[in-house]
Enzyme design. Structure first.
Site, PDB file in Angstrom:
ATOM      1  N   TYR A  58       0.732  -0.821   0.507  1.00  0.00           N
ATOM      2  CA  TYR A  58      -0.042  -0.506  -0.214  1.00  0.00           C
ATOM      3  C   TYR A  58       0.772   1.468   0.192  1.00  0.00           C
ATOM      4  O   TYR A  58      -0.013   2.267  -0.805  1.00  0.00           O
ATOM      5  CB  TYR A  58      -1.339  -0.383   1.014  1.00  0.00           C
ATOM      6  N   ASN A  92     -12.124   2.354  -6.472  1.00  0.00           N
ATOM      7  CA  ASN A  92     -11.172   3.163  -6.434  1.00  0.00           C
ATOM      8  C   ASN A  92     -11.301   3.510  -5.458  1.00  0.00           C
ATOM      9  O   ASN A  92     -11.089   4.185  -4.509  1.00  0.00           O
ATOM     10  CB  ASN A  92     -10.890   3.946  -7.785  1.00  0.00           C
ATOM     11  N   HIS A 109     -14.206   0.758  -1.657  1.00  0.00           N
ATOM     12  CA  HIS A 109     -13.449   0.220  -1.140  1.00  0.00           C
ATOM     13  C   HIS A 109     -12.497   0.127   0.049  1.00  0.00           C
ATOM     14  O   HIS A 109     -10.967  -0.544  -0.081  1.00  0.00           O
ATOM     15  CB  HIS A 109     -12.715  -0.799  -2.301  1.00  0.00           C
ATOM     16  N   GLY A 175     -15.423   1.602 -16.103  1.00  0.00           N
ATOM     17  CA  GLY A 175     -14.354   1.200 -16.567  1.00  0.00           C
ATOM     18  C   GLY A 175     -14.184   0.160 -14.731  1.00  0.00           C
ATOM     19  O   GLY A 175     -13.008   0.128 -14.360  1.00  0.00           O
ATOM     20  N   THR A 176     -15.173  -1.102 -14.862  1.00  0.00           N
ATOM     21  CA  THR A 176     -15.261  -2.034 -14.409  1.00  0.00           C
ATOM     22  C   THR A 176     -15.495  -3.202 -14.839  1.00  0.00           C
ATOM     23  O   THR A 176     -16.057  -2.964 -15.889  1.00  0.00           O
ATOM     24  CB  THR A 176     -15.944  -1.681 -12.809  1.00  0.00           C
ATOM     25  N   SER A 177     -14.437  -4.402 -14.613  1.00  0.00           N
ATOM     26  CA  SER A 177     -14.913  -5.983 -14.975  1.00  0.00           C
ATOM     27  C   SER A 177     -16.587  -6.061 -14.376  1.00  0.00           C
ATOM     28  O   SER A 177     -16.541  -7.404 -14.652  1.00  0.00           O
ATOM     29  CB  SER A 177     -13.735  -6.272 -15.176  1.00  0.00           C
TER      30      SER A 177
HETATM   31  N1  APR Z   1     -10.962   3.111 -20.312  1.00  0.00           N
HETATM   32  C1  APR Z   1     -12.520   2.353 -19.338  1.00  0.00           C
HETATM   33  N2  APR Z   1     -11.987   1.729 -18.580  1.00  0.00           N
HETATM   34  C2  APR Z   1     -11.023   1.002 -19.486  1.00  0.00           C
HETATM   35  C3  APR Z   1      -9.742   1.411 -19.497  1.00  0.00           C
HETATM   36  C4  APR Z   1     -10.091   2.441 -19.618  1.00  0.00           C
HETATM   37  N3  APR Z   1      -8.928   3.744 -20.580  1.00  0.00           N
HETATM   38  N4  APR Z   1      -8.834   0.924 -19.382  1.00  0.00           N
HETATM   39  C5  APR Z   1      -9.172  -0.452 -19.136  1.00  0.00           C
HETATM   40  N5  APR Z   1     -10.357  -0.045 -18.882  1.00  0.00           N
HETATM   41  C6  APR Z   1     -11.318  -1.114 -17.797  1.00  0.00           C
HETATM   42  C7  APR Z   1     -10.612  -2.720 -18.037  1.00  0.00           C
HETATM   43  O1  APR Z   1     -12.097  -3.415 -19.695  1.00  0.00           O
HETATM   44  C8  APR Z   1     -12.096  -3.398 -17.250  1.00  0.00           C
HETATM   45  O2  APR Z   1     -12.926  -3.914 -17.863  1.00  0.00           O
HETATM   46  O3  APR Z   1     -11.685  -0.956 -16.493  1.00  0.00           O
HETATM   47  C9  APR Z   1     -12.012  -2.647 -16.411  1.00  0.00           C
HETATM   48  C10 APR Z   1     -10.713  -2.475 -14.861  1.00  0.00           C
HETATM   49  O4  APR Z   1     -11.141  -3.952 -14.355  1.00  0.00           O
HETATM   50  P1  APR Z   1     -10.947  -4.798 -12.737  1.00  0.00           P
HETATM   51  O5  APR Z   1      -8.861  -4.509 -12.968  1.00  0.00           O
HETATM   52  O6  APR Z   1     -11.045  -5.456 -12.597  1.00  0.00           O
HETATM   53  O7  APR Z   1     -10.812  -3.309 -11.693  1.00  0.00           O
HETATM   54  P2  APR Z   1     -12.420  -2.946 -10.994  1.00  0.00           P
HETATM   55  O8  APR Z   1     -13.767  -3.981 -11.653  1.00  0.00           O
HETATM   56  O9  APR Z   1     -12.034  -1.609 -10.503  1.00  0.00           O
HETATM   57  O10 APR Z   1     -11.552  -3.953  -9.950  1.00  0.00           O
HETATM   58  C11 APR Z   1     -12.902  -4.336  -8.379  1.00  0.00           C
HETATM   59  O11 APR Z   1     -11.265  -5.702  -7.733  1.00  0.00           O
HETATM   60  O12 APR Z   1      -9.085  -6.322  -7.275  1.00  0.00           O
HETATM   61  C12 APR Z   1     -10.185  -5.208  -6.618  1.00  0.00           C
HETATM   62  O13 APR Z   1     -10.812  -4.050  -4.688  1.00  0.00           O
HETATM   63  C13 APR Z   1     -10.355  -3.830  -6.224  1.00  0.00           C
HETATM   64  O14 APR Z   1     -11.535  -1.952  -6.502  1.00  0.00           O
HETATM   65  C14 APR Z   1     -11.274  -3.396  -6.960  1.00  0.00           C
HETATM   66  C15 APR Z   1     -12.268  -4.526  -7.210  1.00  0.00           C
END
Ligand code: APR
Length: 235
Positions: A58, A92, A109, A175-177
């Protein structure tokens, strides 16, 4: 919340919105979870086993915040909030939404710039972008840990977040999976008649949902256009 009106727009953001600012996502290629094992750095058990390693992980991420800036997508959301009651719910732990000007913000988070007592939630200690050493204590003498919601821990702010989604006219998911619950379930609490947008260059891989408009572009490209469209639509 700085706005007494109920938010008309609820936004969920994930790591992708900060990718163009230079912060690595978790699950894309070269994502953080390729280099680190979740169970080594982001669980309560990891903290019990090796708190120095967790502290270093961290520290690295916190110090990196000093080198990055919000991008056009963060600024677009702050602009949206100036026009309509909007709440941004972010997964985030960076501080780019607040640096761009978003005020109605929930960090689901946790936050990199804060530590909290190992004894529980409560007043956190702001440490900014500094590295901290394991063993730091608050004024009451309690050991401090990162103010991060780790895997396996409850998400304390999910209820207010779900309440905002449940009453929104428009929801934006950016921007989240959508692999991590309960955050990933928020989209499904939005009212049936609400407008729903997913902004992400990757395919949508969440649970199927009706009337979801997918803007398959980087957030910094899609968001400024979408926000201007919403402002024109809603006035
Ligand atoms: N603009 C928009 N989306 C984007 C971009 C961009 N420039 N670049 C990448 N992405 C997308 C990817 O396609 C993917 O779907 O951002 C997403 C990132 O996904 P993850 O890495 O899984 O992140 P997230 O969904 O925020 O993870 C959720 O998991 O690890 C934990 O606590 C952590 O808060 C996090 C949580």
């Amino acid at each position: 919340m700085n706005n007494s009106a109920a938010p008309r727009i609820a936004v969920l953001t994930g790591a992708g919105i900060s990718a163009e600012s230079g912060i690595r996502t978790f699950r894309d290629s070269n994502g953080l979870w390729e280099e680190y094992a979740i169970e080594d750095v982001a669980t309560p058990e990891a903290w019990q086993r090796n708190p120095e390693l967790v502290t270093r992980f961290y520290n690295m991420r916190r110090m990196h915040l000093a080198e990055v800036m919000p991008n056009a997508a963060h600024y677009a959301l702050a602009k949206l909030e100036q026009h309509f009651p909007t709440v941004v719910i972010t997964q985030n732990v960076d501080d780019l939404h607040e640096r761009a000007g978003s005020k109605n913000l929930i960090h689901l988070h946790g936050e990199l710039v804060k530590l909290r007592s190992v004894k529980g939630l409560g007043t956190s200690v702001h440490v900014g972008y500094e590295a901290v050493e394991y063993g730091k204590r608050n004024e009451s003498g309690d050991l401090l840990r990162p103010d991060i919601v780790w895997f396996g821990e409850a998400v304390p702010l999910i209820e207010p977040a779900a309440a905002y989604f449940a009453q929104a006219e428009i929801v934006l998911v950016i921007g989240t999976s959508l692999q991590v619950y309960p955050a990933a379930g928020l989209l499904h609490t939005a009212p049936h008649g609400s407008k729903k947008y997913y902004v992400d260059p990757s395919d949508y891989s969440g649970q199927p949902i009706e009337n979801l408009k997918h803007l398959k572009e980087p957030a910094s490209k899609a968001l400024p256009k979408l926000v201007d469209e919403l402002i024109a639509l809603l006035v």
